[in-house]
Design a protein around this motif. Structure first.
Motif, PDB file in Angstrom:
ATOM      1  N   THR A 152      -5.218  -7.683 -17.849  1.00 41.64           N
ATOM      2  CA  THR A 152      -5.066  -9.093 -17.508  1.00 41.64           C
ATOM      3  C   THR A 152      -6.074  -9.521 -16.439  1.00 41.64           C
ATOM      4  N   SER A 153      -6.596 -10.726 -16.583  1.00 44.17           N
ATOM      5  CA  SER A 153      -7.531 -11.275 -15.593  1.00 44.17           C
ATOM      6  C   SER A 153      -6.795 -12.008 -14.477  1.00 44.17           C
ATOM      7  N   ASP A 154      -5.489 -12.144 -14.631  1.00 41.15           N
ATOM      8  CA  ASP A 154      -4.671 -12.869 -13.649  1.00 41.15           C
ATOM      9  C   ASP A 154      -3.658 -11.933 -12.995  1.00 41.15           C
ATOM     10  N   LEU A 155      -4.103 -10.755 -12.585  1.00 43.34           N
ATOM     11  CA  LEU A 155      -3.179  -9.742 -12.079  1.00 43.34           C
ATOM     12  C   LEU A 155      -2.396 -10.219 -10.861  1.00 43.34           C
ATOM     13  N   ILE A 156      -3.077 -10.836  -9.905  1.00 42.92           N
ATOM     14  CA  ILE A 156      -2.392 -11.304  -8.693  1.00 42.92           C
ATOM     15  C   ILE A 156      -1.332 -12.344  -9.043  1.00 42.92           C
ATOM     16  N   PHE A 157      -1.664 -13.281  -9.926  1.00 40.74           N
ATOM     17  CA  PHE A 157      -0.718 -14.314 -10.306  1.00 40.74           C
ATOM     18  C   PHE A 157       0.456 -13.719 -11.085  1.00 40.74           C
ATOM     19  N   ASN A 158       0.166 -12.803 -11.992  1.00 35.30           N
ATOM     20  CA  ASN A 158       1.229 -12.201 -12.785  1.00 35.30           C
ATOM     21  C   ASN A 158       2.194 -11.383 -11.929  1.00 35.30           C
ATOM     22  N   ILE A 159       1.640 -10.617 -10.988  1.00 37.45           N
ATOM     23  CA  ILE A 159       2.494  -9.817 -10.106  1.00 37.45           C
ATOM     24  C   ILE A 159       3.320 -10.714  -9.200  1.00 37.45           C
ATOM     25  N   SER A 160       2.688 -11.736  -8.628  1.00 40.43           N
ATOM     26  CA  SER A 160       3.405 -12.659  -7.743  1.00 40.43           C
ATOM     27  C   SER A 160       4.537 -13.361  -8.487  1.00 40.43           C
ATOM     28  N   ASP A 161       4.253 -13.827  -9.687  1.00 43.25           N
ATOM     29  CA  ASP A 161       5.274 -14.519 -10.475  1.00 43.25           C
ATOM     30  C   ASP A 161       6.401 -13.580 -10.880  1.00 43.25           C
ATOM     31  N   PHE A 162       6.054 -12.349 -11.226  1.00 42.57           N
ATOM     32  CA  PHE A 162       7.062 -11.353 -11.590  1.00 42.57           C
ATOM     33  C   PHE A 162       8.003 -11.099 -10.416  1.00 42.57           C
ATOM     34  N   ILE A 182       0.177 -10.058  -1.857  1.00 40.70           N
ATOM     35  CA  ILE A 182       0.045  -9.328  -3.123  1.00 40.70           C
ATOM     36  C   ILE A 182      -1.418  -8.958  -3.339  1.00 40.70           C
ATOM     37  N   SER A 183      -2.310  -9.890  -3.063  1.00 49.50           N
ATOM     38  CA  SER A 183      -3.742  -9.629  -3.209  1.00 49.50           C
ATOM     39  C   SER A 183      -4.178  -8.480  -2.312  1.00 49.50           C
ATOM     40  N   ASP A 184      -3.732  -8.491  -1.068  1.00 45.56           N
ATOM     41  CA  ASP A 184      -4.115  -7.439  -0.132  1.00 45.56           C
ATOM     42  C   ASP A 184      -3.528  -6.085  -0.529  1.00 45.56           C
ATOM     43  N   ALA A 185      -2.348  -6.108  -1.130  1.00 47.09           N
ATOM     44  CA  ALA A 185      -1.702  -4.858  -1.557  1.00 47.09           C
ATOM     45  C   ALA A 185      -2.398  -4.227  -2.753  1.00 47.09           C
ATOM     46  N   LEU A 186      -3.284  -4.969  -3.387  1.00 45.74           N
ATOM     47  CA  LEU A 186      -4.023  -4.462  -4.538  1.00 45.74           C
ATOM     48  C   LEU A 186      -5.447  -4.037  -4.182  1.00 45.74           C
ATOM     49  N   LYS A 187      -5.817  -4.160  -2.924  1.00 43.55           N
ATOM     50  CA  LYS A 187      -7.187  -3.857  -2.517  1.00 43.55           C
ATOM     51  C   LYS A 187      -7.460  -2.356  -2.494  1.00 43.55           C
ATOM     52  N   SER A 188      -8.716  -2.012  -2.287  1.00 43.62           N
ATOM     53  CA  SER A 188      -9.131  -0.614  -2.235  1.00 43.62           C
ATOM     54  C   SER A 188      -8.470   0.100  -1.064  1.00 43.62           C
ATOM     55  N   ASP A 189      -8.520   1.413  -1.077  1.00 44.59           N
ATOM     56  CA  ASP A 189      -7.884   2.218  -0.028  1.00 44.59           C
ATOM     57  C   ASP A 189      -8.381   1.852   1.360  1.00 44.59           C
ATOM     58  N   ASP A 190      -9.689   1.619   1.519  1.00 43.62           N
ATOM     59  CA  ASP A 190     -10.233   1.257   2.825  1.00 43.62           C
ATOM     60  C   ASP A 190      -9.654  -0.052   3.319  1.00 43.62           C
ATOM     61  N   ALA A 191      -9.551  -1.015   2.421  1.00 45.99           N
ATOM     62  CA  ALA A 191      -9.014  -2.327   2.787  1.00 45.99           C
ATOM     63  C   ALA A 191      -7.534  -2.211   3.127  1.00 45.99           C
ATOM     64  N   LYS A 192      -6.818  -1.341   2.409  1.00 48.75           N
ATOM     65  CA  LYS A 192      -5.383  -1.165   2.677  1.00 48.75           C
ATOM     66  C   LYS A 192      -5.167  -0.592   4.073  1.00 48.75           C
ATOM     67  N   THR A 193      -5.972   0.399   4.432  1.00 50.80           N
ATOM     68  CA  THR A 193      -5.851   0.994   5.760  1.00 50.80           C
ATOM     69  C   THR A 193      -6.103  -0.054   6.833  1.00 50.80           C
ATOM     70  N   LYS A 194      -7.103  -0.887   6.623  1.00 50.51           N
ATOM     71  CA  LYS A 194      -7.409  -1.960   7.565  1.00 50.51           C
ATOM     72  C   LYS A 194      -6.257  -2.949   7.643  1.00 50.51           C
ATOM     73  N   SER A 195      -5.644  -3.268   6.502  1.00 54.25           N
ATOM     74  CA  SER A 195      -4.546  -4.228   6.474  1.00 54.25           C
ATOM     75  C   SER A 195      -3.369  -3.757   7.310  1.00 54.25           C
ATOM     76  N   ILE A 196      -3.077  -2.440   7.265  1.00 56.76           N
ATOM     77  CA  ILE A 196      -1.961  -1.911   8.043  1.00 56.76           C
ATOM     78  C   ILE A 196      -2.197  -2.150   9.527  1.00 56.76           C
ATOM     79  N   LEU A 197      -3.441  -2.041   9.975  1.00 62.61           N
ATOM     80  CA  LEU A 197      -3.759  -2.178  11.385  1.00 62.61           C
ATOM     81  C   LEU A 197      -3.649  -3.616  11.882  1.00 62.61           C
ATOM     82  N   ILE A 198      -3.745  -4.590  10.974  1.00 60.38           N
ATOM     83  CA  ILE A 198      -3.737  -5.989  11.417  1.00 60.38           C
ATOM     84  C   ILE A 198      -2.507  -6.745  10.923  1.00 60.38           C
ATOM     85  N   THR A 199      -1.476  -6.038  10.501  1.00 57.78           N
ATOM     86  CA  THR A 199      -0.328  -6.710   9.914  1.00 57.78           C
ATOM     87  C   THR A 199       0.361  -7.690  10.867  1.00 57.78           C
ATOM     88  N   LYS A 200       0.488  -7.332  12.140  1.00 59.32           N
ATOM     89  CA  LYS A 200       1.236  -8.187  13.059  1.00 59.32           C
ATOM     90  C   LYS A 200       0.596  -9.557  13.232  1.00 59.32           C
TER      91      LYS A 200
END
Length: 232
Positions: A119-129, A193-211
């Motif tokens: 699917t080309s609309d993965l973020i939208f499909n996951i969010s809607d689900f 949802i978009s951030d949760a689908l990012k690459s491993d490097d981006a995910k690690t960065k996201s954890i550090l800036i969650t607050k």
């Protein structure tokens, strides 16, 4: 204040296997138990079968909450009203409890027809689900945690890498974003949802800036609430 058939008389404390009648103490126990169960599932996801249906969903709720509640893994048998700060104390309109089984069956029939890896609309499909599953609110307690954990497990079974920790670490943002998405303001939900689908490097960065990164400003809450009130 009475909390309905699932609560101890004249309280809003859920009847539990430990006989705890202090709400704060019960909430702490829930967090501890569910955290351990989720860690166990992340280590060994195959302990719950990937059937991609209502049984899959119900089994996951039972797995997370059966140590605490006798009714874990069973649909609620009363309607719910939950105060939401985003709605100035109002509640999302959840599914009538008589309709839960049919609504879940319809939802799974729809999402199981999606080619998740193409699917080309993965973020939208996951969010809607996630939103549709959450708005049914199938259980008396633990709906948000169950929906988030199930989404991760479902996508893992479909071969989609999804960063569960990001949503687990930001429960208030997730709940508020679901409430707002139920009133056609999906941008906050789609962001995480978009951030949760990012690459491993981006995910690690996201954890550090969650607050700082996953906080909806009070001004945005107020603007949203005004729009909702004006529509009623």
């Amino acid at each position: 204040m009475a909390g309905g058939k699932y609560c101890y008389p004249y309280t809003d404390v859920l009847i539990n296997k430990y006989g705890i009648q202090n709400k704060e103490l019960l909430e702490k126990l829930e967090i501890q138990k569910v955290t351990v169960k989720l860690l166990g599932l992340q280590v060994n996801p195959e302990r719950i079968k990937y059937t991609f249906d209502t049984e899959h969903f119900v089994t996951l709720h039972w797995y997370l909450f059966s140590d605490i509640y006798e009714w874990a893994g069973r649909y609620r048998e009363e309607n719910l009203y939950k105060n939401e700060r985003v709605l100035s104390g109002g509640s999302v309109e959840y599914a009538d409890y008589h309709d839960i089984s049919d609504k879940l069956a319809e939802l799974f029939e729809k999402v199981n027809n999606i080619d998740w890896k193409q699917t080309s609309d993965l973020i939208f499909n996951i969010s809607d689900f996630l939103l549709e599953l959450w708005c049914i609110h199938s259980f008396r307690e633990g709906n948000t945690r169950t929906c988030v954990a199930f989404l991760w497990h479902y996508l893992k079974g479909r071969g989609i890498d999804f960063h569960l920790e990001l949503l687990k670490n930001n429960p208030m943002y997730v709940r508020d974003s679901l409430v707002m998405a139920s009133y056609d303001h999906s941008e906050y939900l789609r962001k995480i949802i978009s951030d949760a689908l990012k690459s491993d490097d981006a995910k690690t960065k996201s954890i550090l800036i969650t607050k700082s990164d996953y906080r909806i400003k009070k001004s945005e809450y107020k603007l949203f609430s005004k729009k909702i009130i004006s529509k009623k």
